[in-house]
Design a protein around this motif. Structure first.
Motif, PDB file in Angstrom:
ATOM      1  N   GLN A  40       0.920  -1.243  -0.109  1.00 60.13           N
ATOM      2  CA  GLN A  40      -0.084  -0.021   0.040  1.00 60.13           C
ATOM      3  C   GLN A  40       0.792   1.223   0.114  1.00 60.13           C
ATOM      4  OE1 GLN A  40      -3.102  -0.287   2.745  1.00 60.13           O
ATOM      5  NE2 GLN A  40      -3.856   1.863   2.344  1.00 60.13           N
ATOM      6  N   ILE A  41       0.618   2.224  -0.908  1.00 62.59           N
ATOM      7  CA  ILE A  41       1.183   3.589  -0.975  1.00 62.59           C
ATOM      8  C   ILE A  41      -0.085   4.482  -0.708  1.00 62.59           C
ATOM      9  CG2 ILE A  41       2.502   5.111  -2.058  1.00 62.59           C
ATOM     10  CD1 ILE A  41       3.730   2.658  -3.888  1.00 62.59           C
ATOM     11  N   GLY A  42       0.041   5.308   0.422  1.00 66.66           N
ATOM     12  CA  GLY A  42      -0.968   5.968   0.666  1.00 66.66           C
ATOM     13  C   GLY A  42      -2.341   5.106   0.659  1.00 66.66           C
ATOM     14  N   GLU A  43      -3.605   5.650   0.107  1.00 67.02           N
ATOM     15  CA  GLU A  43      -4.685   4.636   0.188  1.00 67.02           C
ATOM     16  C   GLU A  43      -4.563   3.951  -1.302  1.00 67.02           C
ATOM     17  OE1 GLU A  43      -6.670   4.361   2.772  1.00 67.02           O
ATOM     18  OE2 GLU A  43      -5.307   5.621   3.596  1.00 67.02           O
ATOM     19  N   LEU A  44      -3.488   3.787  -1.883  1.00 67.54           N
ATOM     20  CA  LEU A  44      -3.724   2.961  -3.275  1.00 67.54           C
ATOM     21  C   LEU A  44      -2.949   1.546  -2.820  1.00 67.54           C
ATOM     22  CD1 LEU A  44      -3.758   3.685  -6.228  1.00 67.54           C
ATOM     23  CD2 LEU A  44      -1.097   3.863  -6.300  1.00 67.54           C
ATOM     24  N   VAL A  45      -3.801   0.569  -3.189  1.00 64.02           N
ATOM     25  CA  VAL A  45      -3.516  -0.751  -2.825  1.00 64.02           C
ATOM     26  C   VAL A  45      -2.914  -1.294  -4.270  1.00 64.02           C
ATOM     27  CG1 VAL A  45      -4.448  -2.835  -2.051  1.00 64.02           C
ATOM     28  CG2 VAL A  45      -5.115  -0.770  -1.074  1.00 64.02           C
ATOM     29  N   ILE A  46      -1.710  -2.130  -3.997  1.00 66.88           N
ATOM     30  CA  ILE A  46      -1.331  -2.848  -4.907  1.00 66.88           C
ATOM     31  C   ILE A  46      -1.296  -4.271  -4.788  1.00 66.88           C
ATOM     32  CG2 ILE A  46       0.845  -3.088  -6.609  1.00 66.88           C
ATOM     33  CD1 ILE A  46       0.485   0.002  -4.778  1.00 66.88           C
ATOM     34  N   GLU A  47      -1.795  -5.214  -5.568  1.00 66.00           N
ATOM     35  CA  GLU A  47      -2.036  -6.709  -5.406  1.00 66.00           C
ATOM     36  C   GLU A  47      -1.341  -7.499  -6.464  1.00 66.00           C
ATOM     37  OE1 GLU A  47      -5.927  -7.771  -4.765  1.00 66.00           O
ATOM     38  OE2 GLU A  47      -6.109  -6.758  -2.726  1.00 66.00           O
ATOM     39  N   ASN A  48      -0.200  -8.236  -6.004  1.00 63.36           N
ATOM     40  CA  ASN A  48       0.311  -8.812  -6.898  1.00 63.36           C
ATOM     41  C   ASN A  48      -0.173 -10.263  -7.418  1.00 63.36           C
ATOM     42  OD1 ASN A  48       2.695  -9.286  -8.649  1.00 63.36           O
ATOM     43  ND2 ASN A  48       3.750 -10.308  -6.909  1.00 63.36           N
ATOM     44  N   GLN A  49      -0.172 -10.749  -8.621  1.00 64.83           N
ATOM     45  CA  GLN A  49      -0.603 -12.081  -9.128  1.00 64.83           C
ATOM     46  C   GLN A  49       0.341 -12.372 -10.029  1.00 64.83           C
ATOM     47  OE1 GLN A  49      -4.792 -12.389  -9.730  1.00 64.83           O
ATOM     48  NE2 GLN A  49      -5.350 -11.108  -7.884  1.00 64.83           N
ATOM     49  N   GLN A  50       0.198 -13.842 -10.508  1.00 65.09           N
ATOM     50  CA  GLN A  50       1.347 -14.274 -11.380  1.00 65.09           C
ATOM     51  C   GLN A  50       0.888 -13.830 -12.793  1.00 65.09           C
ATOM     52  OE1 GLN A  50       1.223 -18.553 -10.688  1.00 65.09           O
ATOM     53  NE2 GLN A  50       3.100 -18.396  -9.489  1.00 65.09           N
ATOM     54  N   ASP A  51      -0.366 -13.425 -13.157  1.00 67.61           N
ATOM     55  CA  ASP A  51      -0.554 -13.081 -14.358  1.00 67.61           C
ATOM     56  C   ASP A  51      -0.962 -11.678 -14.621  1.00 67.61           C
ATOM     57  OD1 ASP A  51      -3.016 -13.496 -13.119  1.00 67.61           O
ATOM     58  OD2 ASP A  51      -4.146 -14.062 -14.811  1.00 67.61           O
ATOM     59  N   LYS A  52      -1.250 -10.802 -13.292  1.00 69.33           N
ATOM     60  CA  LYS A  52      -1.611  -9.485 -13.468  1.00 69.33           C
ATOM     61  C   LYS A  52      -1.330  -8.824 -11.845  1.00 69.33           C
ATOM     62  CE  LYS A  52      -6.374 -10.613 -11.914  1.00 69.33           C
ATOM     63  NZ  LYS A  52      -7.652 -10.435 -12.185  1.00 69.33           N
ATOM     64  N   ILE A  53      -1.191  -7.329 -12.185  1.00 73.65           N
ATOM     65  CA  ILE A  53      -1.044  -6.689 -11.037  1.00 73.65           C
ATOM     66  C   ILE A  53      -2.398  -5.895 -10.887  1.00 73.65           C
ATOM     67  CG2 ILE A  53       0.094  -4.930 -10.133  1.00 73.65           C
ATOM     68  CD1 ILE A  53       1.961  -7.240 -10.457  1.00 73.65           C
ATOM     69  N   THR A  54      -2.938  -5.594  -9.573  1.00 74.40           N
ATOM     70  CA  THR A  54      -4.351  -5.114  -9.455  1.00 74.40           C
ATOM     71  C   THR A  54      -3.909  -4.015  -8.597  1.00 74.40           C
ATOM     72  OG1 THR A  54      -5.419  -7.198  -9.629  1.00 74.40           O
ATOM     73  CG2 THR A  54      -6.698  -5.051  -8.672  1.00 74.40           C
ATOM     74  N   ILE A  55      -4.422  -2.584  -9.166  1.00 75.04           N
ATOM     75  CA  ILE A  55      -4.150  -1.555  -8.341  1.00 75.04           C
ATOM     76  C   ILE A  55      -5.367  -0.824  -8.034  1.00 75.04           C
ATOM     77  CG2 ILE A  55      -2.787   0.742  -8.421  1.00 75.04           C
ATOM     78  CD1 ILE A  55      -0.964  -0.592 -10.291  1.00 75.04           C
ATOM     79  N   TYR A  56      -5.671  -0.426  -6.870  1.00 76.29           N
ATOM     80  CA  TYR A  56      -6.960   0.476  -6.654  1.00 76.29           C
ATOM     81  C   TYR A  56      -6.852   1.146  -5.508  1.00 76.29           C
ATOM     82  CZ  TYR A  56      -7.742  -3.381  -3.308  1.00 76.29           C
ATOM     83  OH  TYR A  56      -7.346  -4.250  -2.152  1.00 76.29           O
ATOM     84  N   GLY A  57      -7.814   2.160  -5.384  1.00 74.74           N
ATOM     85  CA  GLY A  57      -7.621   3.259  -4.348  1.00 74.74           C
ATOM     86  C   GLY A  57      -7.306   4.553  -4.951  1.00 74.74           C
ATOM     87  N   ASP A  58      -6.843   5.448  -4.047  1.00 73.53           N
ATOM     88  CA  ASP A  58      -6.561   6.786  -4.451  1.00 73.53           C
ATOM     89  C   ASP A  58      -5.198   7.162  -3.533  1.00 73.53           C
ATOM     90  OD1 ASP A  58      -9.238   8.189  -2.980  1.00 73.53           O
ATOM     91  OD2 ASP A  58      -7.378   7.681  -2.175  1.00 73.53           O
ATOM     92  N   ILE A  59      -4.499   8.107  -4.150  1.00 71.41           N
ATOM     93  CA  ILE A  59      -3.350   8.567  -3.305  1.00 71.41           C
ATOM     94  C   ILE A  59      -3.231  10.214  -3.980  1.00 71.41           C
ATOM     95  CG2 ILE A  59      -1.657   8.266  -5.266  1.00 71.41           C
ATOM     96  CD1 ILE A  59       0.363   7.627  -3.360  1.00 71.41           C
ATOM     97  N   ASP A  60      -2.994  10.741  -2.830  1.00 69.56           N
ATOM     98  CA  ASP A  60      -2.601  12.214  -2.807  1.00 69.56           C
ATOM     99  C   ASP A  60      -1.246  12.563  -2.676  1.00 69.56           C
ATOM    100  OD1 ASP A  60      -5.244  13.045  -3.383  1.00 69.56           O
ATOM    101  OD2 ASP A  60      -5.796  12.914  -1.285  1.00 69.56           O
ATOM    102  N   LEU A  61      -0.560  12.939  -3.784  1.00 75.39           N
ATOM    103  CA  LEU A  61       0.928  13.327  -3.514  1.00 75.39           C
ATOM    104  C   LEU A  61       0.936  14.788  -3.358  1.00 75.39           C
ATOM    105  CD1 LEU A  61       2.184  11.368  -6.665  1.00 75.39           C
ATOM    106  CD2 LEU A  61       2.309  10.736  -4.189  1.00 75.39           C
ATOM    107  N   MET A  62       1.208  15.028  -1.861  1.00 76.96           N
ATOM    108  CA  MET A  62       1.529  16.287  -1.617  1.00 76.96           C
ATOM    109  C   MET A  62       2.671  16.823  -2.033  1.00 76.96           C
ATOM    110  SD  MET A  62      -1.575  16.774  -0.495  1.00 76.96           S
ATOM    111  CE  MET A  62      -1.630  18.468   0.344  1.00 76.96           C
ATOM    112  N   LEU A  63       3.067  18.140  -2.032  1.00 82.91           N
ATOM    113  CA  LEU A  63       4.470  18.453  -2.494  1.00 82.91           C
ATOM    114  C   LEU A  63       5.031  18.774  -0.927  1.00 82.91           C
ATOM    115  CD1 LEU A  63       6.301  19.486  -4.616  1.00 82.91           C
ATOM    116  CD2 LEU A  63       5.541  21.831  -4.609  1.00 82.91           C
ATOM    117  N   ASP A  64       5.552  17.711  -0.348  1.00 84.01           N
ATOM    118  CA  ASP A  64       6.286  17.791   0.814  1.00 84.01           C
ATOM    119  C   ASP A  64       7.054  16.496   1.140  1.00 84.01           C
ATOM    120  OD1 ASP A  64       4.307  15.645   1.380  1.00 84.01           O
ATOM    121  OD2 ASP A  64       3.342  16.886   3.082  1.00 84.01           O
ATOM    122  N   ALA A  65       7.542  16.105   2.273  1.00 85.55           N
ATOM    123  CA  ALA A  65       8.610  14.909   2.273  1.00 85.55           C
ATOM    124  C   ALA A  65       8.072  13.708   2.205  1.00 85.55           C
ATOM    125  CB  ALA A  65       9.282  14.921   3.665  1.00 85.55           C
TER     126      ALA A  65
END
Length: 87
Positions: free
Chosen positions: A13-38
């Protein structure tokens, strides 16, 4: 960090973005806000590293084939009926 297309059990998970790994696909869902900070910078770095690894997996793999295993065929569930333990 996941190893793209290597297995059916990794996720991250990166922020509220979820990445699921499978052998034949990568599933990405959710959202992310990239703020201009660290924190935003760190999340952007993670996204960059992830997409780089995914592209490298495409470069290493055979040409895109419909012969690849389907995730549902590799699923742990086998459409068997079981008793409901909550009844």
């Amino acid at each position: 960090m996941i190893d793209p297309f290597a297995n059916n059990h990794q996720s991250m998970q990166i922020g509220e973005l979820v990445i699921e790994n499978q052998q034949d696909k990568i599933t990405i869902y959710g959202d992310i806000d990239l703020m201009l900070d660290a924190s935003g910078y760190q999340q952007a770095q993670q996204l960059h590293e992830l997409t780089t690894k995914i592209m490298q997996a495409f470069d290493k793999g055979a040409p895109y084939s419909s012969d690849a295993p389907e995730s549902k065929k590799n699923d742990d569930q086998q459409d068997k009926k079981i008793d409901n333990p909550f009844l």
